[in-house]
Scaffold this motif. Structure first.
Motif, PDB file in Angstrom:
ATOM      1  N   UNK A   3      21.126 -10.896  11.132  1.00 12.02           N
ATOM      2  CA  UNK A   3      20.715  -9.893  12.101  1.00 12.02           C
ATOM      3  C   UNK A   3      19.253 -10.105  12.476  1.00 12.02           C
ATOM      4  N   UNK A   4      18.880  -9.882  13.749  1.00  8.72           N
ATOM      5  CA  UNK A   4      17.465 -10.014  14.146  1.00  8.72           C
ATOM      6  C   UNK A   4      16.617  -8.976  13.421  1.00  8.72           C
ATOM      7  N   UNK A  10       9.895  -5.982   9.061  1.00  9.90           N
ATOM      8  CA  UNK A  10      10.880  -6.939   8.528  1.00  9.90           C
ATOM      9  C   UNK A  10      12.237  -6.310   8.226  1.00  9.90           C
ATOM     10  N   UNK A  11      12.501  -5.155   8.806  1.00  3.88           N
ATOM     11  CA  UNK A  11      13.815  -4.539   8.692  1.00  3.88           C
ATOM     12  C   UNK A  11      14.667  -4.981   9.881  1.00  3.88           C
ATOM     13  N   UNK A  16      14.816  -0.415  12.255  1.00  5.74           N
ATOM     14  CA  UNK A  16      13.354  -0.574  12.263  1.00  5.74           C
ATOM     15  C   UNK A  16      12.678   0.729  11.836  1.00  5.74           C
ATOM     16  N   UNK A  17      11.650   0.593  10.996  1.00  3.10           N
ATOM     17  CA  UNK A  17      10.946   1.758  10.461  1.00  3.10           C
ATOM     18  C   UNK A  17       9.590   2.004  11.128  1.00  3.10           C
ATOM     19  N   UNK A  18       9.240   1.175  12.095  1.00  2.00           N
ATOM     20  CA  UNK A  18       7.878   1.214  12.624  1.00  2.00           C
ATOM     21  C   UNK A  18       7.504   2.559  13.240  1.00  2.00           C
ATOM     22  N   UNK A  19       8.463   3.242  13.825  1.00  2.00           N
ATOM     23  CA  UNK A  19       8.156   4.537  14.443  1.00  2.00           C
ATOM     24  C   UNK A  19       7.732   5.572  13.410  1.00  2.00           C
ATOM     25  N   UNK A  20       8.091   5.343  12.144  1.00  2.00           N
ATOM     26  CA  UNK A  20       7.770   6.288  11.077  1.00  2.00           C
ATOM     27  C   UNK A  20       6.512   5.893  10.300  1.00  2.00           C
ATOM     28  N   UNK A  21       6.024   4.693  10.531  1.00  2.00           N
ATOM     29  CA  UNK A  21       4.856   4.218   9.783  1.00  2.00           C
ATOM     30  C   UNK A  21       3.597   4.817  10.393  1.00  2.00           C
ATOM     31  N   UNK A  22       2.812   5.564   9.619  1.00  2.00           N
ATOM     32  CA  UNK A  22       1.594   6.176  10.170  1.00  2.00           C
ATOM     33  C   UNK A  22       0.476   5.155  10.307  1.00  2.00           C
ATOM     34  N   UNK A  23      -0.621   5.584  10.869  1.00  2.00           N
ATOM     35  CA  UNK A  23      -1.831   4.775  10.916  1.00  2.00           C
ATOM     36  C   UNK A  23      -2.957   5.648  10.372  1.00  2.00           C
ATOM     37  N   UNK A  24      -3.192   5.525   9.079  1.00  2.00           N
ATOM     38  CA  UNK A  24      -4.115   6.420   8.380  1.00  2.00           C
ATOM     39  C   UNK A  24      -5.383   5.664   7.985  1.00  2.00           C
ATOM     40  N   UNK A  25      -6.513   6.261   8.262  1.00  2.00           N
ATOM     41  CA  UNK A  25      -7.792   5.710   7.837  1.00  2.00           C
ATOM     42  C   UNK A  25      -8.313   6.527   6.665  1.00  2.00           C
TER      43      UNK A  25
END
Length: 203
Positions: A3-4, A10-11, A16-25
């Protein structure tokens, strides 16, 4: 036919999990030193942690140089239990003259111990550890040590203490979705047999 995959998390693209990954500083810098066998694991929570934290990084290998984990202007702390490890509590490190570089070995407990054994400079760093009594949400992988947490959970708990009163639980959103997807994929019966009803032998 494979599967692509998403090139970031890499899921499979369908999961894909990217929409759930935050961007925290945060003030604390996180460096994950990952054993190669863990880097190949499908449930790679360290990767999710690093993706969600600005300025963090992941180094895969067994032998590390000081340049892999040290940074000018940061006080290194190794997140690993030990007799001299200080328990992380809210406000830890606020009296230090510089922010903390949190170094996190990633792998099974056996792999993590090996990383410290073959990297004496790493093992000699001041250590910090999480308080006792924390429980994992990692419902589809059995820890080799009672009470063990996944890397993303350990990093989240550590940052909640180091950066208090800020809260970093948003880091766990892709992790929880990953676990829910694994349980859904294996089906309720298989999950119950292998995880809910698993008999633990007496030791």
């Amino acid at each position: 036919m494979s599967r692509p995959l998403c090139t970031r998390c890499l899921r499979p693209l369908s999961h894909c999990l990217c929409a759930l990954i935050p961007s925290l500083a945060c003030r604390t810098r996180v460096v994950v030193l990952q054993h190669p066998s863990e880097a190949r694991h499908a449930l790679n929570t360290a990767r999710l942690a690093v993706l969600g934290l600005a300025g963090s990084r992941r180094v895969v290998g067994e032998y590390f140089s000081q340049e892999d984990w040290a940074a000018p202007g940061y006080a290194p702390r190794l997140l690993f239990p030990g007799e001299d490890a200080e328990v992380l509590s809210p406000g830890y490190g606020q009296d230090l003259a510089m922010p903390i570089q949190l170094i996190v070995p990633d792998g099974t407990w056996g792999h993590a111990r090996k990383l410290l054994h073959i990297n004496p400079g790493l093992a000699a760093l001041p250590r910090v550890m999480l308080p006792a009594g924390l429980s994992t949400r990692y419902r589809v992988r059995h820890a080799d040590v009672p009470g063990a947490l996944s890397t993303i959970e350990a990093v989240t708990h550590a940052l909640n203490a180091l950066e208090a009163p800020r809260n970093f639980d948003a880091l766990l959103k892709p992790f929880e979705a990953l676990i829910d997807g694994q349980i859904e994929g294996m089906g309720a019966d298989l999950y119950a047999r292998h995880h809910l009803n698993r008999k633990v032998p007496w030791r």
